[in-house]
Design a protein around this motif. Structure first.
Motif, PDB file in Angstrom:
ATOM      1  N   THR A  69       0.822  -1.204   0.000  1.00 38.89           N
ATOM      2  CA  THR A  69       0.000   0.000   0.000  1.00 38.89           C
ATOM      3  C   THR A  69       0.862   1.262   0.000  1.00 38.89           C
ATOM      4  O   THR A  69       0.538   2.243  -0.680  1.00 38.89           O
ATOM      5  CB  THR A  69      -0.940   0.028   1.218  1.00 38.89           C
ATOM      6  OG1 THR A  69      -0.179  -0.199   2.412  1.00 38.89           O
ATOM      7  CG2 THR A  69      -1.994  -1.059   1.110  1.00 38.89           C
ATOM      8  N   LEU A  72       2.392   1.744  -3.534  1.00 38.67           N
ATOM      9  CA  LEU A  72       1.449   2.359  -4.469  1.00 38.67           C
ATOM     10  C   LEU A  72       1.303   3.853  -4.185  1.00 38.67           C
ATOM     11  O   LEU A  72       1.305   4.680  -5.112  1.00 38.67           O
ATOM     12  CB  LEU A  72       0.085   1.681  -4.352  1.00 38.67           C
ATOM     13  CG  LEU A  72      -0.002   0.212  -4.754  1.00 38.67           C
ATOM     14  CD1 LEU A  72      -1.408  -0.314  -4.489  1.00 38.67           C
ATOM     15  CD2 LEU A  72       0.365   0.023  -6.216  1.00 38.67           C
ATOM     16  N   ILE A  86       1.959  -4.942  -9.766  1.00 42.21           N
ATOM     17  CA  ILE A  86       0.619  -4.394  -9.893  1.00 42.21           C
ATOM     18  C   ILE A  86      -0.152  -5.146 -10.970  1.00 42.21           C
ATOM     19  O   ILE A  86       0.340  -5.306 -12.092  1.00 42.21           O
ATOM     20  CB  ILE A  86       0.662  -2.889 -10.246  1.00 42.21           C
ATOM     21  CG1 ILE A  86       1.426  -2.112  -9.162  1.00 42.21           C
ATOM     22  CG2 ILE A  86      -0.746  -2.343 -10.407  1.00 42.21           C
ATOM     23  CD1 ILE A  86       1.575  -0.634  -9.473  1.00 42.21           C
ATOM     24  N   GLU A  87      -1.351  -5.588 -10.619  1.00 46.51           N
ATOM     25  CA  GLU A  87      -2.246  -6.179 -11.611  1.00 46.51           C
ATOM     26  C   GLU A  87      -2.964  -5.045 -12.330  1.00 46.51           C
ATOM     27  O   GLU A  87      -3.682  -4.256 -11.709  1.00 46.51           O
ATOM     28  CB  GLU A  87      -3.270  -7.099 -10.949  1.00 46.51           C
ATOM     29  CG  GLU A  87      -4.274  -7.687 -11.919  1.00 46.51           C
ATOM     30  CD  GLU A  87      -5.385  -8.463 -11.253  1.00 46.51           C
ATOM     31  OE1 GLU A  87      -6.385  -8.758 -11.937  1.00 46.51           O
ATOM     32  OE2 GLU A  87      -5.261  -8.765 -10.043  1.00 46.51           O
ATOM     33  N   LYS A  88      -2.783  -4.956 -13.624  1.00 51.68           N
ATOM     34  CA  LYS A  88      -3.409  -3.883 -14.402  1.00 51.68           C
ATOM     35  C   LYS A  88      -4.855  -4.234 -14.711  1.00 51.68           C
ATOM     36  O   LYS A  88      -5.166  -5.339 -15.147  1.00 51.68           O
ATOM     37  CB  LYS A  88      -2.633  -3.652 -15.703  1.00 51.68           C
ATOM     38  CG  LYS A  88      -3.183  -2.526 -16.564  1.00 51.68           C
ATOM     39  CD  LYS A  88      -2.278  -2.214 -17.741  1.00 51.68           C
ATOM     40  CE  LYS A  88      -2.174  -3.342 -18.721  1.00 51.68           C
ATOM     41  NZ  LYS A  88      -1.428  -2.969 -19.947  1.00 51.68           N
ATOM     42  N   ASN A  89      -5.760  -3.287 -14.477  1.00 49.61           N
ATOM     43  CA  ASN A  89      -7.155  -3.471 -14.856  1.00 49.61           C
ATOM     44  C   ASN A  89      -7.740  -2.142 -15.309  1.00 49.61           C
ATOM     45  O   ASN A  89      -7.038  -1.121 -15.329  1.00 49.61           O
ATOM     46  CB  ASN A  89      -7.970  -4.066 -13.691  1.00 49.61           C
ATOM     47  CG  ASN A  89      -7.921  -3.210 -12.440  1.00 49.61           C
ATOM     48  OD1 ASN A  89      -8.001  -1.985 -12.497  1.00 49.61           O
ATOM     49  ND2 ASN A  89      -7.789  -3.856 -11.285  1.00 49.61           N
ATOM     50  N   GLU A  91      -9.591  -0.134 -13.907  1.00 50.96           N
ATOM     51  CA  GLU A  91      -9.707   0.900 -12.890  1.00 50.96           C
ATOM     52  C   GLU A  91      -8.385   1.591 -12.574  1.00 50.96           C
ATOM     53  O   GLU A  91      -8.377   2.741 -12.137  1.00 50.96           O
ATOM     54  CB  GLU A  91     -10.295   0.300 -11.607  1.00 50.96           C
ATOM     55  CG  GLU A  91     -11.750  -0.149 -11.770  1.00 50.96           C
ATOM     56  CD  GLU A  91     -12.379  -0.550 -10.456  1.00 50.96           C
ATOM     57  OE1 GLU A  91     -11.632  -0.758  -9.474  1.00 50.96           O
ATOM     58  OE2 GLU A  91     -13.620  -0.658 -10.402  1.00 50.96           O
ATOM     59  N   ASN A  92      -7.252   0.897 -12.770  1.00 43.96           N
ATOM     60  CA  ASN A  92      -5.975   1.533 -12.413  1.00 43.96           C
ATOM     61  C   ASN A  92      -5.088   1.860 -13.612  1.00 43.96           C
ATOM     62  O   ASN A  92      -4.028   2.468 -13.442  1.00 43.96           O
ATOM     63  CB  ASN A  92      -5.196   0.669 -11.417  1.00 43.96           C
ATOM     64  CG  ASN A  92      -4.731  -0.653 -11.991  1.00 43.96           C
ATOM     65  OD1 ASN A  92      -4.762  -0.883 -13.212  1.00 43.96           O
ATOM     66  ND2 ASN A  92      -4.283  -1.560 -11.133  1.00 43.96           N
ATOM     67  N   GLN A  93      -5.489   1.464 -14.818  1.00 46.68           N
ATOM     68  CA  GLN A  93      -4.597   1.662 -15.955  1.00 46.68           C
ATOM     69  C   GLN A  93      -4.385   3.137 -16.294  1.00 46.68           C
ATOM     70  O   GLN A  93      -3.397   3.480 -16.953  1.00 46.68           O
ATOM     71  CB  GLN A  93      -5.115   0.903 -17.183  1.00 46.68           C
ATOM     72  CG  GLN A  93      -6.467   1.326 -17.689  1.00 46.68           C
ATOM     73  CD  GLN A  93      -6.917   0.461 -18.866  1.00 46.68           C
ATOM     74  OE1 GLN A  93      -6.125  -0.310 -19.408  1.00 46.68           O
ATOM     75  NE2 GLN A  93      -8.168   0.577 -19.248  1.00 46.68           N
ATOM     76  N   TYR A 137      -4.366  -4.743  -1.849  1.00 47.28           N
ATOM     77  CA  TYR A 137      -4.096  -5.524  -3.053  1.00 47.28           C
ATOM     78  C   TYR A 137      -5.130  -5.206  -4.133  1.00 47.28           C
ATOM     79  O   TYR A 137      -6.232  -4.731  -3.847  1.00 47.28           O
ATOM     80  CB  TYR A 137      -4.124  -7.020  -2.735  1.00 47.28           C
ATOM     81  CG  TYR A 137      -2.849  -7.552  -2.109  1.00 47.28           C
ATOM     82  CD1 TYR A 137      -1.921  -6.698  -1.523  1.00 47.28           C
ATOM     83  CD2 TYR A 137      -2.573  -8.915  -2.089  1.00 47.28           C
ATOM     84  CE1 TYR A 137      -0.771  -7.181  -0.949  1.00 47.28           C
ATOM     85  CE2 TYR A 137      -1.406  -9.409  -1.504  1.00 47.28           C
ATOM     86  CZ  TYR A 137      -0.514  -8.538  -0.933  1.00 47.28           C
ATOM     87  OH  TYR A 137       0.639  -9.017  -0.365  1.00 47.28           O
ATOM     88  N   THR A 138      -4.755  -5.483  -5.365  1.00 48.78           N
ATOM     89  CA  THR A 138      -5.636  -5.224  -6.495  1.00 48.78           C
ATOM     90  C   THR A 138      -6.448  -6.470  -6.815  1.00 48.78           C
ATOM     91  O   THR A 138      -5.885  -7.540  -7.053  1.00 48.78           O
ATOM     92  CB  THR A 138      -4.826  -4.814  -7.737  1.00 48.78           C
ATOM     93  OG1 THR A 138      -4.010  -3.683  -7.416  1.00 48.78           O
ATOM     94  CG2 THR A 138      -5.745  -4.446  -8.898  1.00 48.78           C
ATOM     95  N   TYR A 139      -7.768  -6.330  -6.805  1.00 44.69           N
ATOM     96  CA  TYR A 139      -8.661  -7.424  -7.146  1.00 44.69           C
ATOM     97  C   TYR A 139      -9.523  -7.006  -8.333  1.00 44.69           C
ATOM     98  O   TYR A 139      -9.776  -5.818  -8.540  1.00 44.69           O
ATOM     99  CB  TYR A 139      -9.545  -7.801  -5.954  1.00 44.69           C
ATOM    100  CG  TYR A 139      -8.763  -8.368  -4.797  1.00 44.69           C
ATOM    101  CD1 TYR A 139      -8.478  -9.720  -4.722  1.00 44.69           C
ATOM    102  CD2 TYR A 139      -8.284  -7.543  -3.778  1.00 44.69           C
ATOM    103  CE1 TYR A 139      -7.747 -10.253  -3.668  1.00 44.69           C
ATOM    104  CE2 TYR A 139      -7.547  -8.059  -2.722  1.00 44.69           C
ATOM    105  CZ  TYR A 139      -7.277  -9.410  -2.678  1.00 44.69           C
ATOM    106  OH  TYR A 139      -6.534  -9.930  -1.639  1.00 44.69           O
TER     107      TYR A 139
END
Length: 247
Positions: A69, A72, A86-89, A91-93, A137-139
């Motif tokens: 955290t 980020l 970081i998992e890109k999705n 919402e965060n791209q 974490y990124t879900y």
């Protein structure tokens, strides 16, 4: 236009030979990025890949191991030029500069107590149940945007499993490989907790800061480095060594 920009970055990277950068490294996500007990140097598959890729571009990397955290937060503010993993999705791209080629892929699994005699569980089956997740974490949005899933945030994946054992959560969402290591380390987990489903197979990246003056430049340079180690077989060799270490 992108092609010529990448060529320009590749050529100019020779001028930056000897450059040293600092990236934020997640400190508690074995086997990808973590601190071994009593050590200050970051370990894991991700820093090995990152080091190798940047070295092809004449750049040395130092790692600042911090909680995810914080990693980020400091990247968003520009204090750090980048953070991983970081998992890109969707919402965060828009929050980071991401390189095109992922660092690696990893599954997100659903776990439950073996005593509950669980069947195969899908995401839709989680509605109405208490599901443990790890704070920060990124879900996937299909988890986070589903108000019917009662999400219970935990400070770590290990605490997620402890909540399962204590009956405080019915399911836990933990990445597949890190979960297997947790079970190997803690016999109580291995004997009583089982994988019952898979949410997705996610891709992980370095997120480069949009608030740091070097964020965009380093994202392009890193992509060039990844291309090199994929082409010359170094990535495959590092991946083979990593998988062998998990046996």
């Amino acid at each position: 236009m992108l092609k010529w920009l990448c060529i320009l970055v590749f050529c100019c990277s020779k001028l930056w030979a000897g450059e040293v950068i600092t990236l934020g490294a997640e400190d508690d996500w074995a086997p990808y990025s973590y601190l071994k007990p009593g050590e200050k140097k970051i370990s894991g598959f991700a820093p090995r890949i990152i080091t190798a890729a940047f070295q092809t571009q004449g750049i040395d990397v130092q790692f600042r191991a911090v909680p995810f955290t914080r990693c980020l937060k400091e990247t968003l503010s520009g204090e750090l030029v980048g953070c991983f993993d970081i998992e890109k999705n969707e919402e965060n791209q828009s929050q980071y500069f991401f390189h095109r080629t992922p660092l690696f892929s990893e599954g997100l699994s659903i776990f439950a107590l073996s005593s509950s005699q669980p069947r195969t569980v899908q995401v839709a089956d989680l509605a109405g149940h208490t599901v443990a997740i790890t704070n920060g974490y990124t879900y996937p949005p299909l988890i986070m945007n589903n108000a019917k899933i009662k999400k219970d945030a935990s400070p770590s994946d290990e605490v997620q499993f402890k909540k399962l054992l204590a009956g405080r959560a019915e399911f836990a969402l933990v990445n597949t490989t890190p979960a297997k290591l947790l079970m190997q380390k803690t016999p109580a987990f291995k004997n009583r907790i089982v994988e019952v489903g898979l949410v997705n197979k996610a891709l992980f990246y370095i997120g480069f800061s949009k608030s740091h003056p070097d964020g965009a430049r380093l994202a392009l340079i890193f992509e060039q480095g990844l291309h090199v180690i994929h082409s010359n077989g170094q990535y495959a060799q590092l991946e083979q060594e990593f998988k062998a270490s998990l046996q």
